[in-house]
Enzyme design. Structure first.
Site, PDB file in Angstrom:
ATOM      1  CG  HIS A   1      83.079  27.184  85.955  1.00  0.00           C
ATOM      2  ND1 HIS A   1      84.192  27.393  86.746  1.00  0.00           N
ATOM      3  CD2 HIS A   1      82.852  28.347  85.301  1.00  0.00           C
ATOM      4  CE1 HIS A   1      84.610  28.631  86.584  1.00  0.00           C
ATOM      5  NE2 HIS A   1      83.820  29.234  85.707  1.00  0.00           N
TER       6      HIS A   1
ATOM      7  CG  HIS B   1      80.876  33.071  87.558  1.00  0.00           C
ATOM      8  ND1 HIS B   1      80.369  31.796  87.600  1.00  0.00           N
ATOM      9  CD2 HIS B   1      81.795  33.081  86.566  1.00  0.00           C
ATOM     10  CE1 HIS B   1      80.974  31.061  86.679  1.00  0.00           C
ATOM     11  NE2 HIS B   1      81.829  31.824  86.038  1.00  0.00           N
TER      12      HIS B   1
ATOM     13  CD  GLU C   1      81.513  30.811  82.266  1.00  0.00           C
ATOM     14  OE1 GLU C   1      82.451  30.508  83.021  1.00  0.00           O
ATOM     15  OE2 GLU C   1      81.636  30.832  81.025  1.00  0.00           O
TER      16      GLU C   1
ATOM     17  CG  ASP D   1      84.224  33.930  83.149  1.00  0.00           C
ATOM     18  OD1 ASP D   1      83.564  33.573  84.139  1.00  0.00           O
ATOM     19  OD2 ASP D   1      85.400  33.586  82.962  1.00  0.00           O
TER      20      ASP D   1
END
Length: 327
Positions: A164, A9, A7, A288
């Protein structure tokens, strides 16, 4: 030990600009978090700067995914164009660094049929290994029958869908998340509570709609240690007594069709709780990025808390390799 983070981004300039142009009432206010400090620059770097950050953390492979709300706050025609552009851009980054990056597709869910078509294109033509969605599009929730073709496509192509978090609707924010002060209200509706309740509810509604009975091969991923679902597993399982249309108990779907990832929350107590309620075969690692940027020492300490060496390897990379078919 090989480490895969799932995950991580990024954002395209096209999507960022389109979201910024939305009128006040249509904007997702959480995009404000994307421009704090050096976050925007880090989001838009899917090249050497990102690799340097991965090296500093000891991460071997990152799965790139467009940051919330991606194209889902945009009208269908614009969302389709920008999702395709983002997926092509991610493909170029993976092609430039094939040993370091993979990509999750961005889907224009404001047009459900186009979303299914783009998932097929991303999987079969671009080599994407899954997709990330951000809950509802407008008032259309993920469990709406309009999305059944999307989930059928995901199951057929073995493309995991990462749900998400996304900010609650404006009406719900008026009812439950406002009235303190603007900044606290926004935090309450997003990272402090609302984001996670929304994502967990999306997954729970998919279970209750019978999605996994129709598509037993479908696999979901939830971040932030399961978006509250694992912490309320006993209670949500009580829905099984009235959801007689389901083939199995609610908890069985959670344990067989949902994978859980850390989203940068590297606390040992959260890991222990997760392993109490689901198998180590279903736990994945993520930071993240760039919202969390744990250093190599913090990541090493996290994995040291996994008591079994075989489970440590699974969580670090083995489960991701299997789920996303990376080998």
């Amino acid at each position: 030990m090989k480490i895969i983070a799932i995950e991580e981004h990024w954002n395209s300039v096209g999507i960022r600009d389109a979201l910024d142009r939305l009128p006040q009432g249509a904007r997702d206010e959480s995009v404000a978090f994307n421009s704090r400090g050096d976050t925007q620059a880090r989001l838009e770097d899917i090249g050497q700067g990102r690799i340097e950050a991965m090296d500093a953390a000891g991460i071997d492979i990152s799965l790139l995914s467009v940051v919330t709300p991606a194209t889902q706050a945009l009208p269908g025609p614009e969302a389709v164009v920008l999702a395709r552009e983002a997926n092509d851009q991610a493909t170029a980054a993976v092609s430039a660094h094939p040993d370091r990056f993979r990509a999750l597709a961005t889907l224009p869910t404001s047009d459900p049929q186009a979303a299914a078509a783009e998932l097929e294109r991303a999987a079969t033509q671009l080599g994407h290994v899954g997709a990330m969605v951000h809950g509802r599009a407008g008032s259309l929730t993920l469990d709406d029958p309009a999305y059944d073709e999307l989930f059928a496509t995901a199951a057929r192509l073995h493309q995991p869908i990462f749900i998400h978090p996304q900010i609650p609707t404006d009406d719900l924010r008026d009812a439950a998340y406002r009235g303190i002060d603007p900044l606290t209200d926004l935090g309450l509706a997003t990272f402090g509570w609302g984001w996670h309740l929304e994502a967990g509810l999306s997954a729970l509604r998919l279970i209750l709609r019978g999605t996994f009975d129709r598509h037993p091969d479908l696999q979901l991923v939830l971040g932030h240690w399961g978006e509250m679902l694992l912490f309320w597993m006993d209670r949500v399982d009580s829905l099984s007594s009235i959801a007689k249309h389901l083939d199995r108990r609610v908890s069985e779907y959670i344990q067989s069709n949902i994978h859980i990832t850390s989203s940068g929350m590297l606390q040992e107590r959260l890991l222990r709780h997760t392993l109490d309620f689901t198998s180590a075969d279903r736990v994945l690692f993520s930071t993240d990025y760039p919202f969390h940027q744990p250093d190599a020492a913090a990541i090493e300490q996290f994995f040291a808390a996994v008591p079994d060496a075989a489970d440590r390897e699974k969580i670090a990379s083995g489960n991701a390799e299997r789920l996303f078919r990376l080998t």
